[in-house]
Write an enzyme that holds these catalytic residues in place. Structure first.
Site, PDB file in Angstrom:
ATOM      1  N   CYS A 133      30.284 -29.571  12.483  1.00 27.87           N
ATOM      2  CA  CYS A 133      31.547 -30.059  11.912  1.00 27.87           C
ATOM      3  C   CYS A 133      32.127 -29.116  10.846  1.00 27.87           C
ATOM      4  O   CYS A 133      33.298 -29.201  10.515  1.00 27.87           O
ATOM      5  CB  CYS A 133      31.371 -31.470  11.361  1.00 27.87           C
ATOM      6  SG  CYS A 133      29.880 -31.700  10.395  1.00 27.87           S
ATOM      7  N   SER A 147       2.913  -1.490 -25.275  1.00 20.29           N
ATOM      8  CA  SER A 147       1.912  -1.852 -24.275  1.00 20.29           C
ATOM      9  C   SER A 147       0.828  -2.769 -24.826  1.00 20.29           C
ATOM     10  O   SER A 147       0.010  -3.268 -24.070  1.00 20.29           O
ATOM     11  CB  SER A 147       1.289  -0.588 -23.689  1.00 20.29           C
ATOM     12  OG  SER A 147       0.852   0.249 -24.741  1.00 20.29           O
TER      13      SER A 147
END
Lengths: 128, 515
Positions: B131, B481
């Site tokens: 549809c 780090s």
């Protein structure tokens, strides 16, 4: 006067500012600085009897000096007077008037740009 | 004493006495609540602040062939379209889909552009059905082209709100604006004595169906907003922190950009400045007394946003008179304040609403159901998997070095222990700096002998009681780090590295069967 000092990589390692303060009768205030091993710039305010001699000394040492002319300007249509900028200004160039309108004093402004980056509606711009 | 019907009759006859909440404060102070209740019929309030929980439902109309929109973008900002075929909800804080634009143009800016009447780009994608066969749309629309554009804001007009400062050593970018390090400034957001819900602190006159001022046009209260809370400490009858909220509705097509503005809190995200004004009918002396509240009587707590947890330490109890004076005193220092919401616009909202009522074009309404005034609390979200704290992750004894140690010894220490970071401590074990294997490589290359010449002195650290998620964000933010773990006395307790965090994430995925 307020001025930007530009340091070349060659003079970054030299104690130019301390020599300036030791040898001249001046008051010297660093308003903003960004110095790396590859040179840098510093916004200063210099006053006192020997301010002009001091400036000549700095230039003689190879520091490029440009009077600070960058100031902030406000777009009145964009500004909603929220006052976010007021408490960020290091020189109290931004104030709120009695009607709660935000006012910029470009005579006091040192062009540090802190307010421009913090304005929610991007109403403040740095101009030359 | 008075009814809403009686007040409405006065409004229609042009006889109603309407004052703003700021004027009412002076009137009650001068003549008292009893007399003020007789003389004043309506008090208008106003606020113009950043209200993140705002947005609008849009209906685009059906195309030919028709489409069932599954993803919808307006000027690159996604609108939620899990609603039938051509309905979508554009939320104010939705960032732009392009990370390069990111936070600079979001849902709030899109809403402002629509209200300005500007043409915006509509992109829609769909999966296609029998549809609704069409699978994509690319077109341009204006506000006038839409069937409906209804602003529905789930949480607006906070009754009061915390003020913020920042004790940490870094500048923070928050929803309360830029906070300078070392408690360099204080920001606050409530309009104080003009603020709507501070003038009806027990929600006696407002609720579902109350007609209000919303962004330059008439709007309505739908009820209490999300996070509505009534069980908050009160002083002088009003809450000292965020308490009541409202859900509001209005027609976007009739709004005015004077009272609606898209904005971006830097590094935080888009938000919408919303103008809200609520008329309070002065039905009796109690309501007159409540609308007479002054900035001085409305307390506000200043919290430390330098602590990134749900419960932040309170730094100061102040009030709106002090906050609006431009500075507050903390530990003997004058600290500048920023309002964040526009008191100028808030006054304009209250004045405009007053004009409408005096002009007879705006009548008051009896709420169908009042906003709840008791028994409402805000529940926290409990995370089923609780945060892992830094102390849970820490394993072996810390490996540290002293500033007088030789570069070669530090290099050996790193190799022997297979580590890349070594905190530098003084004789008492207090943190002085940190060296990484990269620093050691630099020292060797430049033939530097002194450890103090290569170490980083301004060290980003982790505390033992911080959640690992906070440390992951810190490591990412500073592009480092690893960080040393320290206690309150700056004694080094260990190291936490990006590798530790990666391993932690992997081990959790393994337990859940992996992705």
């Amino acid at each position: 006067m307020k001025a930007w000092l530009n340091f070349s990589p060659e003079i970054v390692n030299q104690a130019v500012i301390s020599d300036l303060i030791k040898n001249f009768d001046i008051t010297f205030n660093i308003l903003k600085a960004n110095i790396t091993p590859k040179g840098g710039e510093m916004l200063i305010e210099i006053r006192g009897n020997q301010a002009q001699d001091g400036i000549e000394f700095l230039e003689g040492q190879g520091i490029n000096l440009t009077p600070a002319k960058r100031v902030v300007k406000k777009d009145e249509e964009k500004c909603v007077d929220c006052g976010a900028c007021v408490s960020l200004c290091p020189v109290s160039a931004i104030t709120i008037d009695e009607g709660w309108k935000v006012e910029l004093d470009d005579q006091k402004c040192i062009g540090c740009g802190f307010c421009t980056s913090s304005c929610p509606t991007r109403a403040i711009k740095l101009v030359d | 004493m008075k009814s809403i019907e009686e007040i409405n009759q006065k409004i229609k006859d042009g006889d109603a006495v309407v004052v703003t909440a700021a004027d009412m404060t002076r009137i009650v102070r001068d003549i008292g609540a009893e007399k003020a209740a007789k003389e004043v019929d309506v008090v208008t309030t106003g606020t113009f602040g950043a209200m993140c929980s705002s947005g609008a439902f849009l209906n685009f109309g059906h195309s030919d062939p028709p489409i069932k929109m599954a993803r919808t973008y307006l000027n690159g900002v996604e609108a939620y379209s899990g609603l039938a075929a051509v309905d979508a909800y554009i939320g104010a804080t939705q960032p732009h889909r392009d990370p390069k634009v990111g936070l600079e143009y979001g849902g709030s800016h899109l809403i402002e552009d629509l209200v300005r009447g500007e043409e915006v780009e509509l992109l829609a994608e769909a999966y296609g059905t029998d549809c609704y066969p069409l699978k994509d749309i690319h077109t341009h629309i204006k506000l006038d082209d839409l069937n409906q554009a209804v602003m529905v804001n789930p949480r607006n007009s906070y009754q009061n709100y915390a003020a913020a400062t920042n004790s940490s050593e870094e500048t923070l970018h928050t929803y309360l604006g830029t906070l300078l390090p070392g408690m360099g400034n204080v920001t606050y957001s409530s309009a104080g004595e003009l603020s709507p819900l501070l003038n009806d602190p027990f929600f006696e006159t407002i609720g579902l169906g109350s007609r209000i001022f919303l962004c330059g046009t008439e709007g309505y209260i739908l009820g209490e907003g999300t996070q509505h809370s009534t069980e908050v400490k009160r002083i002088n009858g009003v809450p000292v922190g965020s308490a009541g909220t409202l859900m509001l509705k209005g027609d976007l097509k009739k709004m005015d950009v004077e009272f609606l503005r898209g904005a971006t809190m830097p590094f935080y995200g888009p938000t919408l400045y919303v103008g809200v004004g609520i008329p309070i009918p002065v039905l009796n002396p109690k309501i007159a007394q409540q609308t007479g509240i002054s900035d001085e009587e409305i307390k506000c707590l200043v919290y430390d946003y330098g602590v990134s947890r749900r419960s932040r330490p309170t730094i100061l109890e102040t009030n709106y008179h002090e906050l609006k004076s431009g500075s507050v005193e903390i530990d003997g220092h004058e600290i500048q304040t920023s309002p964040m919401s526009s008191h100028r616009k808030a006054s304009q909202v209250a004045e405009k609403l007053k004009d409408w009522i005096e002009g007879g074009t705006f009548l008051l309404t009896q709420p169908v159901e009042k906003v709840p005034s008791k028994g409402q609390t805000v529940k926290p979200l409990h995370i089923k998997r609780p945060s892992i704290l830094v102390r849970d992750l820490k394993s072996s004894e810390p490996i540290t070095t002293n500033p007088q140690d030789n570069i070669n010894d530090v290099a050996r220490l790193m190799v022997e222990n297979n580590i890349n970071h070594v905190p530098v401590v003084d004789n008492n074990g207090k943190l002085m700096g940190i060296v990484t294997s990269w620093d050691i490589a630099q020292a060797v290359a430049k033939e530097v002998q002194e450890l103090t010449q290569v170490m980083t002195k301004k060290v980003i650290v982790a505390m033992e009681d911080e959640p690992v998620e906070l440390i992951a964000r810190r490591i990412d933010k500073y592009e480092i780090s690893g960080v040393p773990i320290v206690d309150r006395d700056n004694l080094v307790k260990g190291m936490i590295t990006a590798e530790d965090i990666s391993r932690l994430v992997c081990s959790h995925q393994d337990k859940r069967g992996g992705y």
